[in-house]
Design an enzyme around this catalytic site. Structure first.
Site, PDB file in Angstrom:
ATOM      1  N   LYS A  64       0.774  -1.068  -0.037  1.00 14.77           N
ATOM      2  CA  LYS A  64       0.083   0.158   0.061  1.00 14.77           C
ATOM      3  C   LYS A  64       0.837   1.235   0.070  1.00 14.77           C
ATOM      4  CE  LYS A  64      -4.228  -2.164   2.283  1.00 14.77           C
ATOM      5  NZ  LYS A  64      -5.124  -2.016   3.094  1.00 14.77           N
ATOM      6  N   ASN A  85      -4.953   1.921  -1.590  1.00 16.74           N
ATOM      7  CA  ASN A  85      -5.335   0.755  -1.900  1.00 16.74           C
ATOM      8  C   ASN A  85      -6.190   0.587  -3.230  1.00 16.74           C
ATOM      9  OD1 ASN A  85      -7.842   1.694  -1.474  1.00 16.74           O
ATOM     10  ND2 ASN A  85      -8.540  -0.239  -0.368  1.00 16.74           N
ATOM     11  N   ASP A 100     -10.156   2.267   2.391  1.00 21.28           N
ATOM     12  CA  ASP A 100     -10.243   1.210   3.591  1.00 21.28           C
ATOM     13  C   ASP A 100     -11.025   2.040   4.507  1.00 21.28           C
ATOM     14  OD1 ASP A 100      -8.789  -0.696   2.794  1.00 21.28           O
ATOM     15  OD2 ASP A 100      -6.985  -0.029   3.388  1.00 21.28           O
ATOM     16  N   ALA A 126      -1.654   1.686  16.170  1.00 19.11           N
ATOM     17  CA  ALA A 126      -1.173   2.927  15.764  1.00 19.11           C
ATOM     18  C   ALA A 126      -0.425   2.621  14.237  1.00 19.11           C
ATOM     19  CB  ALA A 126      -0.635   3.659  16.573  1.00 19.11           C
ATOM     20  N   GLY A 127      -0.572   1.284  13.550  1.00 23.85           N
ATOM     21  CA  GLY A 127       0.070   1.331  12.569  1.00 23.85           C
ATOM     22  C   GLY A 127      -0.703   1.756  11.153  1.00 23.85           C
ATOM     23  N   GLY A 128      -0.333   1.260   9.983  1.00 25.92           N
ATOM     24  CA  GLY A 128      -1.051   1.636   8.681  1.00 25.92           C
ATOM     25  C   GLY A 128      -2.451   1.440   8.783  1.00 25.92           C
TER      26      GLY A 128
HETATM   27  P1  ATR Z   1      -0.899  -2.521   9.829  1.00 26.30           P
HETATM   28  O1  ATR Z   1      -0.654  -1.729   8.487  1.00 26.30           O
HETATM   29  O2  ATR Z   1      -1.885  -3.831   9.659  1.00 26.30           O
HETATM   30  O3  ATR Z   1      -1.553  -1.536  10.612  1.00 26.30           O
HETATM   31  P2  ATR Z   1       1.517  -2.243  11.034  1.00 26.30           P
HETATM   32  O4  ATR Z   1       1.709  -1.012  10.382  1.00 26.30           O
HETATM   33  O5  ATR Z   1       2.766  -3.162  11.226  1.00 26.30           O
HETATM   34  O6  ATR Z   1       0.177  -3.230  10.287  1.00 26.30           O
HETATM   35  O7  ATR Z   1       0.935  -2.151  12.546  1.00 26.30           O
HETATM   36  C1  ATR Z   1       0.621  -3.155  13.413  1.00 26.30           C
HETATM   37  C2  ATR Z   1       0.156  -2.718  14.540  1.00 26.30           C
HETATM   38  O8  ATR Z   1      -0.331  -3.560  15.212  1.00 26.30           O
HETATM   39  C3  ATR Z   1       0.856  -1.878  15.531  1.00 26.30           C
HETATM   40  O9  ATR Z   1       0.385  -0.734  16.214  1.00 26.30           O
HETATM   41  C4  ATR Z   1       1.403  -2.684  16.583  1.00 26.30           C
HETATM   42  O10 ATR Z   1       2.006  -2.126  17.619  1.00 26.30           O
HETATM   43  P3  ATR Z   1       3.413  -1.653  17.781  1.00 26.30           P
HETATM   44  O11 ATR Z   1       3.326  -0.210  16.936  1.00 26.30           O
HETATM   45  O12 ATR Z   1       3.634  -1.664  19.273  1.00 26.30           O
HETATM   46  O13 ATR Z   1       4.379  -2.481  17.149  1.00 26.30           O
HETATM   47  C5  ATR Z   1      -0.016  -3.677  16.924  1.00 26.30           C
HETATM   48  N1  ATR Z   1       0.577  -5.099  17.527  1.00 26.30           N
HETATM   49  C6  ATR Z   1       0.783  -6.017  16.441  1.00 26.30           C
HETATM   50  N2  ATR Z   1       0.916  -7.221  17.140  1.00 26.30           N
HETATM   51  C7  ATR Z   1       0.303  -6.828  18.617  1.00 26.30           C
HETATM   52  C8  ATR Z   1       0.153  -7.318  19.829  1.00 26.30           C
HETATM   53  N3  ATR Z   1       0.210  -8.437  19.981  1.00 26.30           N
HETATM   54  N4  ATR Z   1      -0.581  -6.669  20.948  1.00 26.30           N
HETATM   55  C9  ATR Z   1      -0.799  -5.434  20.702  1.00 26.30           C
HETATM   56  N5  ATR Z   1      -0.495  -4.749  19.612  1.00 26.30           N
HETATM   57  C10 ATR Z   1      -0.024  -5.455  18.521  1.00 26.30           C
END
Ligand code: ATR
Length: 269
Positions: A64, A85, A100, A126-128
């Protein structure tokens, strides 16, 4: 119209089925393929598709941001999400859109009949995925959108970036107390690993709990059910709604989603 979805992996994508159902319903002729792009070869694979007459495509994990970089113009949703997307080929221009957030919003407001105005929304992650849904959510004028993340600094940064669009705040997952919230959205990727973010259980009480994941009962959905959520929902409706919005972006025709959601759910069960 020659369309496709790009991803890696892509084998299990439901997008071809969804768009084929939309095409049948609206009478638009489409050919919609799924295309596996090498992790470091998205732009080249997409360009080949365009050279062969491709008029539009969807983009899923992990491309993306590559798609954002490939697009020559960006919608406001794409710009604020920092990710694309959906791309429409328009002469020499590649118009980048992000459906999305609008997909989630349409599922919440149209299908589930949830009014977000003045509601308190808690987003986990707080990811994508979170970045992609924040603008359309804030445009519904909720009382507040709280972003809680395992890495607190990412949540505070996102909250700050979206302050111009509405009331936001960000903090670490451990700061979640048993306060009242109306809606909890799981936008972490924890469900992919069969995990549940470690948070206070009382927060689910009487809240609508929505997991952006679909396809199976997630640990977040189990947790919500066990902790008195008022409604527990997976992201299948959002998947179909984001596709409908992309279909309209390419063809100008707005498909009816309810029957398609049911058909895809039946496939999945
Ligand atoms: P996406 O594009 O799907 O949002 P990403 O940018 O890699 O993917 O973000 C993943 C998110 O899931 C992040 O907020 C991550 O937390 P961190 O910023 O601390 O890494 C969160 N995440 C992934 N696994 C987790 C878990 N087991 N418990 C809590 N938060 C989780």
């Amino acid at each position: 119209m020659k369309l496709a979805v790009f991803g890696n992996p892509i084998e299990h994508s439901l997008s071809p089925r969804i768009h084929t159902l939309f095409a049948q319903q609206t009478g638009v002729e489409i050919e919609y393929d799924k295309i596996l792009a090498p992790v470091d070869g998205f732009a080249e694979t997409a360009q080949n598709f365009i050279n062969q007459g491709g008029k539009g495509f969807n983009v899923t994990v992990p491309f993306k941001i590559d798609a954002f970089n490939l697009a020559t113009k960006h919608s406001i949703n794409a710009q604020t999400a920092g990710a694309v997307n959906t791309i429409k080929v328009d002469g020499d221009a590649l118009i980048g859109e992000n459906t999305d957030g609008i997909g989630l919003l349409n599922d919440l407001t149209k299908n589930l009949e949830i009014d977000l105005q003045n509601k308190i929304v808690l987003i986990l992650g707080a990811g994508g995925a979170t970045r992609g849904i924040l603008l359309p959510l804030l445009q519904q004028q909720p009382a507040r959108v709280m972003i809680a993340n395992r890495t607190a600094s990412k949540a505070t940064q996102l909250a700050k970036a979206f302050k111009p669009y509405g009331e936001t705040c960000g903090f670490g997952l451990e700061k979640i107390k048993n306060d009242l919230v109306d809606i909890i959205i799981n936008a972490t990727s924890a469900s992919l690993d069969g995990q549940m973010p470690n948070i206070a259980t009382g927060i689910a009480n009487n809240a609508i709990c929505y997991d952006l994941m679909y396809g199976k009962q997630t640990p977040f959905m189990d947790w919500a059910q066990d902790n008195n959520a008022s409604m527990v929902v997976d992201g299948l409706g959002m998947l179909v709604e984001q596709a409908a919005s992309a279909f309209e972006f390419w063809t100008g025709k707005q498909p009816e989603t309810q029957a398609v959601i049911e058909a895809i759910r039946a496939l999945n069960d």
